[in-house]
Design a protein around this motif. Structure first.
Motif, PDB file in Angstrom:
ATOM      1  N   TYR A   7       0.825  -1.207   0.000  1.00 15.32           N
ATOM      2  CA  TYR A   7       0.000   0.000   0.000  1.00 15.32           C
ATOM      3  C   TYR A   7       0.860   1.257   0.000  1.00 15.32           C
ATOM      4  CZ  TYR A   7      -3.947   3.060   1.115  1.00 15.32           C
ATOM      5  OH  TYR A   7      -4.917   4.032   1.075  1.00 15.32           O
ATOM      6  N   ASP A   8       0.593   2.146  -0.932  1.00 17.96           N
ATOM      7  CA  ASP A   8       1.268   3.429  -1.035  1.00 17.96           C
ATOM      8  C   ASP A   8       0.370   4.495  -0.420  1.00 17.96           C
ATOM      9  OD1 ASP A   8       2.569   5.765  -1.713  1.00 17.96           O
ATOM     10  OD2 ASP A   8       1.980   5.687  -3.821  1.00 17.96           O
ATOM     11  N   LYS A   9       0.735   4.954   0.784  1.00 23.80           N
ATOM     12  CA  LYS A   9      -0.085   5.940   1.479  1.00 23.80           C
ATOM     13  C   LYS A   9      -0.145   7.261   0.732  1.00 23.80           C
ATOM     14  CE  LYS A   9       0.797   4.134   6.151  1.00 23.80           C
ATOM     15  NZ  LYS A   9       1.373   4.457   7.488  1.00 23.80           N
ATOM     16  N   SER A  10       0.908   7.602   0.009  1.00 18.71           N
ATOM     17  CA  SER A  10       0.947   8.918  -0.634  1.00 18.71           C
ATOM     18  C   SER A  10      -0.103   9.065  -1.721  1.00 18.71           C
ATOM     19  CB  SER A  10       2.340   9.183  -1.209  1.00 18.71           C
ATOM     20  OG  SER A  10       2.640   8.296  -2.264  1.00 18.71           O
ATOM     21  N   ALA A  12      -2.717   6.600  -1.841  1.00 21.58           N
ATOM     22  CA  ALA A  12      -3.788   5.696  -1.404  1.00 21.58           C
ATOM     23  C   ALA A  12      -4.003   4.584  -2.430  1.00 21.58           C
ATOM     24  CB  ALA A  12      -5.084   6.470  -1.156  1.00 21.58           C
ATOM     25  N   ASN A 304       4.727  15.362   2.938  1.00 27.63           N
ATOM     26  CA  ASN A 304       3.893  14.387   3.641  1.00 27.63           C
ATOM     27  C   ASN A 304       3.199  13.479   2.620  1.00 27.63           C
ATOM     28  OD1 ASN A 304       1.819  16.003   2.596  1.00 27.63           O
ATOM     29  ND2 ASN A 304       1.586  17.161   4.494  1.00 27.63           N
ATOM     30  N   ASN A 305       2.137  12.794   3.049  1.00 28.97           N
ATOM     31  CA  ASN A 305       1.473  11.844   2.155  1.00 28.97           C
ATOM     32  C   ASN A 305       0.783  12.507   0.969  1.00 28.97           C
ATOM     33  OD1 ASN A 305       2.253   9.546   3.529  1.00 28.97           O
ATOM     34  ND2 ASN A 305       0.446   9.519   4.853  1.00 28.97           N
ATOM     35  N   SER A 306       0.570  13.817   1.031  1.00 29.27           N
ATOM     36  CA  SER A 306      -0.073  14.524  -0.088  1.00 29.27           C
ATOM     37  C   SER A 306       0.938  15.152  -1.043  1.00 29.27           C
ATOM     38  CB  SER A 306      -1.011  15.616   0.459  1.00 29.27           C
ATOM     39  OG  SER A 306      -2.028  15.057   1.260  1.00 29.27           O
ATOM     40  N   ASP A 332      12.489   8.943  -0.065  1.00 26.04           N
ATOM     41  CA  ASP A 332      11.030   8.899   0.027  1.00 26.04           C
ATOM     42  C   ASP A 332      10.395   9.881  -0.942  1.00 26.04           C
ATOM     43  OD1 ASP A 332       8.414   8.268   1.400  1.00 26.04           O
ATOM     44  OD2 ASP A 332       8.587  10.380   1.949  1.00 26.04           O
ATOM     45  N   LYS A 336       8.032   9.139  -4.318  1.00 26.98           N
ATOM     46  CA  LYS A 336       6.696   9.709  -4.473  1.00 26.98           C
ATOM     47  C   LYS A 336       6.564  10.434  -5.812  1.00 26.98           C
ATOM     48  CE  LYS A 336       5.712  10.158   0.470  1.00 26.98           C
ATOM     49  NZ  LYS A 336       5.735  11.041   1.667  1.00 26.98           N
TER      50      LYS A 336
END
Length: 468
Positions: A7-10, A12, A304-306, A332, A336
């Motif tokens: 799962y890639d949180k950035s 979703a 961050n994740n966004s 990281d 992304k």
């Protein structure tokens, strides 16, 4: 059977590693572009990745299918459904409704489930030694936890007029196939909460067909196609600008990136040269650090994740750009960015010191709190601007606030006054800090950021109004 959810949180975004331990072979469904993750899993499990599958031509991320196939020798299994306009333009094994893929003792049945896109397919998995009954259903962007895939992206993001109604009708019919799958089958979708591929995605990673038939809003309209379509199309979030580029890159041949790039640190002179060429500087620091001192013209997109989503709104795919980032975060951040194809990173600087060492002067952000904003509202020369999405604004906003969605702010600078005092806000301050940096970079000196935004406004008892 071996199974691992990646799962890639950035973004979703979900991808899946499925293997037959007896045969030592594995498949990956919808891989992200930094594919070393799957190769590591395969090495740990002593398996060979032989199959790479996709559920559809993705719009929200750059698929790593071709990178993974190049590194492992795996075969690509992609949809040949949807008609001539929806065919992958590179070599692959085509899949259609009812096709079967054998992976050791595992059987994967292909189901054509159009709606989100015309070529969309889903995969029904059976672990033959365990049972003749299916156990897992990989639905891509067809059915999510609590929601279904939106059919309007082709029209809103890719400019294909008239496709959303047709897609909604296809999706309504595709749900008939879902209803026929036994209630006990696990559903593993392509996205979770936070994705722009739907409007009400659940936060849990897995569900069952039975649960979705009972609780997912889309299944309440079994005999009401018109009601289903109206509910489906209403209130969808704004699709990020980069979605159209992803559709193009995922369909056509493109250069492959088979490892995570290592970024070069720029000297003061190299930074000045980049700035002279108008290369954007993306400041990834926390918004509070940015406010205390930032390089003029830089854009604050917190790491961050966004991060990738907002970078995709404001960066193009031709112009090189510079990152201001802690060196420990570079791997990281680079991952992304590469997941949405933003590979044109000119280099990085670890702090603003690289700029000030050459005599550069930092700017500081003007901010305000609740009480000062209330005072400012008493005057006549104030413009209050809400930078949230349209649906957020309509559900409740500060009385008198104008609406300009942050993602389209650079195209709507004319809506921001250069004469009045302008206060901008969002929900929690992240987007308004992006907005402040964009406005400052475009010469606005009359802007104040309300970083507490709607959260602080509501906590202090501020009034709201709704709009439709």
């Amino acid at each position: 059977m071996y199974f691992q959810h990646v799962y890639d949180k950035s973004l979703a975004q979900s991808s899946y590693f499925i293997g037959c331990q007896k045969a030592g072979v594995a498949a990956v469904i919808d891989p992200k572009r930094d594919v070393d993750t799957y190769i590591q899993i395969a090495n740990e499990q002593r398996m060979q990745i032989t199959h790479v599958l996709e559920t559809h031509i993705h719009a929200d991320f750059l698929s790593g299918s071709r990178e993974l196939a190049a590194l492992t020798g795996a075969n690509l299994f992609l949809s040949d459904e949807g008609g001539p306009d929806w065919q992958y333009a590179f070599d692959h094994t085509g899949l259609r409704q009812g096709d079967l893929i054998t992976l050791g003792n595992l059987k994967i049945e292909v189901m054509h489930t159009p709606g989100h896109t015309p070529e969309s397919i889903s995969f029904l998995l059976t672990d033959i030694p365990g049972s003749a009954d299916p156990v897992m259903f990989f639905t891509g962007d067809f059915v999510f936890v609590g929601d279904v895939g939106r059919p309007d992206l082709l029209e809103k993001a890719a400019g294909m007029a008239g496709t959303q109604e047709a897609g909604a009708q296809q999706l309504f019919k595709s749900l008939e196939q879902f209803r026929k799958v036994p209630d006990y089958v696990q559903v593993w979708p392509g996205h979770g909460a936070g994705s722009a591929c739907g409007k009400a995605l659940g936060a849990v990673p897995v569900t069952t067909t039975g649960y979705e038939k009972r609780r997912n809003w889309a299944f309440r309209f079994e005999n009401d196609e018109k009601g289903f379509i109206g509910n489906l199309l209403e209130g969808q979030p704004e699709p990020p600008k980069y979605f159209a580029k992803m559709k193009e890159l995922n369909k056509q041949p493109r250069p492959l990136l088979t490892s995570v790039p290592v970024l070069a640190e720029l000297s003061t002179e190299a930074l000045k040269s980049a700035m002279d060429k108008a290369y954007p500087i993306i400041d990834t620091r926390h918004k509070s650090a940015f406010a205390t001192g930032f390089i003029p013209g830089s854009i604050n997109i917190q790491g961050n994740n966004s991060f990738a989503t907002w970078a995709g709104w404001f960066l193009d795919y031709e112009t090189p750009f510079v990152l201001l980032a802690d060196p420990a975060s570079l791997d990281d951040l680079t991952r992304k960015l590469m997941r949405i194809g933003l590979d044109n990173i000119h280099g990085f600087i670890p702090s603003t010191n690289t700029f000030t060492a050459g005599g550069g002067k930092l700017q500081t952000a003007r901010t305000t709190g609740y009480e000062e904003l209330k005072t400012l509202q008493q005057g006549q020369d104030l413009q209050l601007v809400d930078l949230r999405s349209l649906s957020e604004y309509q559900q409740g906003h500060i009385p008198g606030a104008d609406h300009v969605f942050i993602g389209t702010l650079p195209q709507h600078l004319n809506k921001i006054s250069r004469d009045k005092t302008v206060v901008i806000h969002c929900q929690s301050g992240d987007r308004s800090t992006i907005g402040y940096s964009i406005l400052a970079a475009n010469g606005f000196s009359n802007v104040i950021n309300f970083p507490g935004s709607m959260q602080e406004w509501l906590q202090q008892g501020g009034a709201i109004e709704t709009a439709r």
